[in-house]
Design a protein around this motif. Structure first.
Motif, mmCIF file in Angstrom:
data_model
loop_
_atom_site.group_PDB
_atom_site.id
_atom_site.type_symbol
_atom_site.label_atom_id
_atom_site.label_comp_id
_atom_site.label_asym_id
_atom_site.label_seq_id
_atom_site.Cartn_x
_atom_site.Cartn_y
_atom_site.Cartn_z
ATOM 1 N N TRP A 1 45.076 36.996 26.218
ATOM 2 C CA TRP A 1 45.390 37.364 24.829
ATOM 3 C C TRP A 1 46.881 37.282 24.540
ATOM 4 O O TRP A 1 47.293 36.899 23.436
ATOM 5 N N SER A 2 47.700 37.646 25.529
ATOM 6 C CA SER A 2 49.156 37.700 25.318
ATOM 7 C C SER A 2 49.744 36.317 25.041
ATOM 8 O O SER A 2 50.772 36.202 24.357
ATOM 9 N N GLN B 1 51.026 44.627 26.648
ATOM 10 C CA GLN B 1 50.180 45.821 26.654
ATOM 11 C C GLN B 1 49.465 45.921 25.306
ATOM 12 O O GLN B 1 50.112 45.972 24.261
ATOM 13 N N ARG B 2 48.141 45.947 25.339
ATOM 14 C CA ARG B 2 47.363 45.976 24.112
ATOM 15 C C ARG B 2 47.527 47.308 23.384
ATOM 16 O O ARG B 2 47.652 48.373 24.011
ATOM 17 N N VAL C 1 47.799 42.019 31.081
ATOM 18 C CA VAL C 1 47.589 40.573 31.033
ATOM 19 C C VAL C 1 46.596 40.119 32.112
ATOM 20 O O VAL C 1 46.797 40.415 33.296
ATOM 21 N N PRO C 2 45.561 39.375 31.748
ATOM 22 C CA PRO C 2 44.624 38.845 32.748
ATOM 23 C C PRO C 2 45.277 37.797 33.643
ATOM 24 O O PRO C 2 46.014 36.930 33.174
ATOM 25 N N TYR D 1 44.103 42.532 36.016
ATOM 26 C CA TYR D 1 45.112 42.749 34.990
ATOM 27 C C TYR D 1 46.440 43.055 35.683
ATOM 28 O O TYR D 1 46.473 43.718 36.724
ATOM 29 N N VAL D 2 47.525 42.584 35.102
ATOM 30 C CA VAL D 2 48.843 42.934 35.625
ATOM 31 C C VAL D 2 49.785 43.184 34.458
ATOM 32 O O VAL D 2 49.671 42.542 33.402
ATOM 33 N N GLY D 3 50.695 44.157 34.625
ATOM 34 C CA GLY D 3 51.560 44.548 33.512
ATOM 35 C C GLY D 3 53.006 44.724 33.886
ATOM 36 O O GLY D 3 53.475 44.207 34.891
ATOM 37 N N GLY D 4 53.710 45.459 33.051
ATOM 38 C CA GLY D 4 55.112 45.771 33.293
ATOM 39 C C GLY D 4 56.056 44.623 32.965
ATOM 40 O O GLY D 4 55.671 43.565 32.465
ATOM 41 N N SER D 5 57.324 44.841 33.276
ATOM 42 C CA SER D 5 58.330 43.790 33.061
ATOM 43 C C SER D 5 58.110 42.633 34.022
ATOM 44 O O SER D 5 58.630 41.537 33.807
#
Length: 504
Positions: free
Chosen positions: A203-204, A424-425, A432-433, A444-448
């Motif tokens: 999505w991002s 982040q939704r 993010v997938p 899913y993975v996130g952060g900077s």
């Protein structure tokens, strides 16, 4: 005959005097109150105080006692950067580096009362730096007074080894918060779109118009270097199936510079295989293939990858991790095929040897992206982390969906940030997938971290559209395509890059 004899005597006296002057060292005494080392907790307290009051901590500003205490708590290892000026880090450009290094080792050997062989741990092949064993505070004082010394730092002090910090690291140990993790997740159908020939687009990517940019550029011909925890041997999309589907005609190479040992003198690396999961996720979001396996595709799905296992996790704490990162930077710097370097790891204070490695890579024309910082309870008081705060790097952080100035729940922000990525939704909080550590699995993975790898992928798209461009031209085009250009937000830089505009 007498005249010749007198000449020999005079010459001998002159030589003796010269040698004595060169080998003469000041008498140094340490105050009684400074003779016992601080505890690790006391050292950390001093570091925290500097960050809280000044915004950052540097060993250059530390007292002799604090620096010695940290080295005492870190296997007595000191890293010495030398040179004729603050910018003299490249051995190939320093005519007298061998002489300067010999002089430094003589000084250390003198104050330690040992031979040069006993005090030298390692000497870098490309950078003006050495690692030495130092037990005496007097030696450190003498070094900091000596000529041609760029920095003197503890080489193996581990800030995150107290019980409190270990709790904090455990809190951020899952891949969802950008730490280590091997788990997989079932993706919400609202978090991706399936495109031909059967790949999932996160999505991002749509928030940054990356799929539209693919109509113009896909990263072909550009090599991205990833400095992280390596790549999973169990994920074939980053192995035998990397060159597959719509992602043919490219390569992935894997190397290891991390030494997994408690002994600082160990030099054998443990190979390129990811034992954390973080590096696999970063490689996936940057350049996973676009094929029919039904897994998330990467931003620059036609770019080449060179991935280094340089550390065990995302916090660059201690000798072998900082050495591994420094060696990865110099290796990528010397690889002429590499255009872009992405590193989603860091520390809350600087390391001179990593600084030198970054500057060396920058001097070779590399475009370097670094994570602005991701943390939970313990280090969220810190702004942009090292080395993202360096002038030679491009700092990236994560923001929430639909924004360019609302950081994600675990992301850092600050004046050094250059770009942001929506990761982040707003409603679900999902990130993010990516392809997981194991075959046929998502996560899913996130952060900077994911924001940084995403931005590196966008840079590869821009460079593949304009292969003759320089680093600065690519970076300027990305700025011009971002939210706030020509202005700059105080904490979020130029904001979100519009990839479709960036490749026009």
């Amino acid at each position: 005959m007498i005249k010749n004899f007198l000449k020999i005597i005079i010459l001998s006296v002159f030589v003796f005097a010269s040698c004595s002057k060169e080998d003469s060292y000041d008498e140094i005494s340490v105050d009684a109150a400074q003779r016992d080392p601080l505890t690790a907790q006391q050292v950390n307290s001093k570091i925290d105080e500097a960050i809280a009051t000044k915004g950052s901590f540097s060993w250059k500003n530390a007292s002799n006692h604090l620096l010695w205490s940290a080295s005492f708590r870190g296997n007595h290892i000191i890293t010495i950067g030398f040179g004729n000026s603050a910018t003299d880090f490249d051995r190939s450009k320093s005519a007298d580096n061998a002489k300067t290094q010999a002089s430094i080792l003589n000084l250390v050997a003198h104050y330690e009362g040992k031979s040069k062989e006993d005090v030298l741990l390692s000497s870098d092949s490309y950078l003006n730096l050495v690692d030495v064993y130092i037990e005496k505070q007097e030696t450190i004082i003498a070094l900091r007074k000596a000529a041609k010394i760029r920095y003197v730092e503890p080489g193996d002090y581990k800030y995150f080894e107290t019980a409190q910090q270990k709790v904090s690291l455990a809190e951020s140990s899952s891949s969802s918060s950008s730490g280590c993790g091997f788990e997989s997740s079932t993706l919400s159908t609202s978090d991706f779109t399936t495109v031909s020939p059967g790949a999932k687009v996160p999505w991002s990517f749509y928030q940054h118009n990356i799929p539209t940019a693919w109509n113009t550029a896909t990263g072909r011909g550009i090599t991205i270097g990833i400095i992280d925890t390596g790549v999973s041997p169990n994920q074939t999309l980053l192995g035998t199936n990397f060159n597959d589907g719509l992602s043919t005609g490219r390569t992935i190479q894997k190397f290891g510079t991390y030494v997994d040992s408690i002994w600082p003198w160990s030099t054998s690396t443990d190979g390129p295989n990811d034992q954390c999961g973080h590096g696999t996720s970063m490689s996936s979001v940057a350049a996973a293939p676009r094929n029919d396996n039904g897994l998330p595709v990467g931003v620059a799905y036609n770019s080449n990858l060179i991935v280094y296992r340089a550390a065990s996790n995302v916090v660059l704490d201690g000798y072998h991790e900082q050495n591994g990162v420094k060696n990865a930077f110099t290796a990528l710097a010397n690889n002429t095929s590499v255009k872009i370097i992405s590193m989603s790891m860091g520390h809350i204070f600087s390391s001179g040897k990593i600084e030198d490695g970054v500057k060396y890579a920058y001097s070779k024309g590399k475009l370097i992206f670094c994570a602005g910082g991701t943390s939970t309870s313990f280090t969220n008081f810190v702004g942009v982390i090292f080395p993202a705060w360096m002038a030679e790097t491009v700092a990236v952080t994560g923001v929430k969906e639909g924004t360019s100035n609302q950081k994600c729940d675990v992301c850092h922000s600050g004046g050094k940030i250059e770009f942001t990525v929506q990761m982040q939704r707003a409603a679900s909080g999902n990130t993010v997938p990516v392809t997981s550590y194991y075959d046929n699995q998502n996560d899913y993975v996130g952060g900077s971290s994911v924001a940084t790898a995403t931005t590196a992928g966008i840079a590869a798209l821009v460079w593949s559209k304009n292969p003759s461009w320089t680093r600065d031209q690519v970076l300027n085009k990305m700025r011009q395509s971002a939210t706030y250009f020509p202005n700059r937000n105080a904490d979020y830089g130029y904001g979100n890059v519009n990839a479709a505009l960036a490749v026009q």
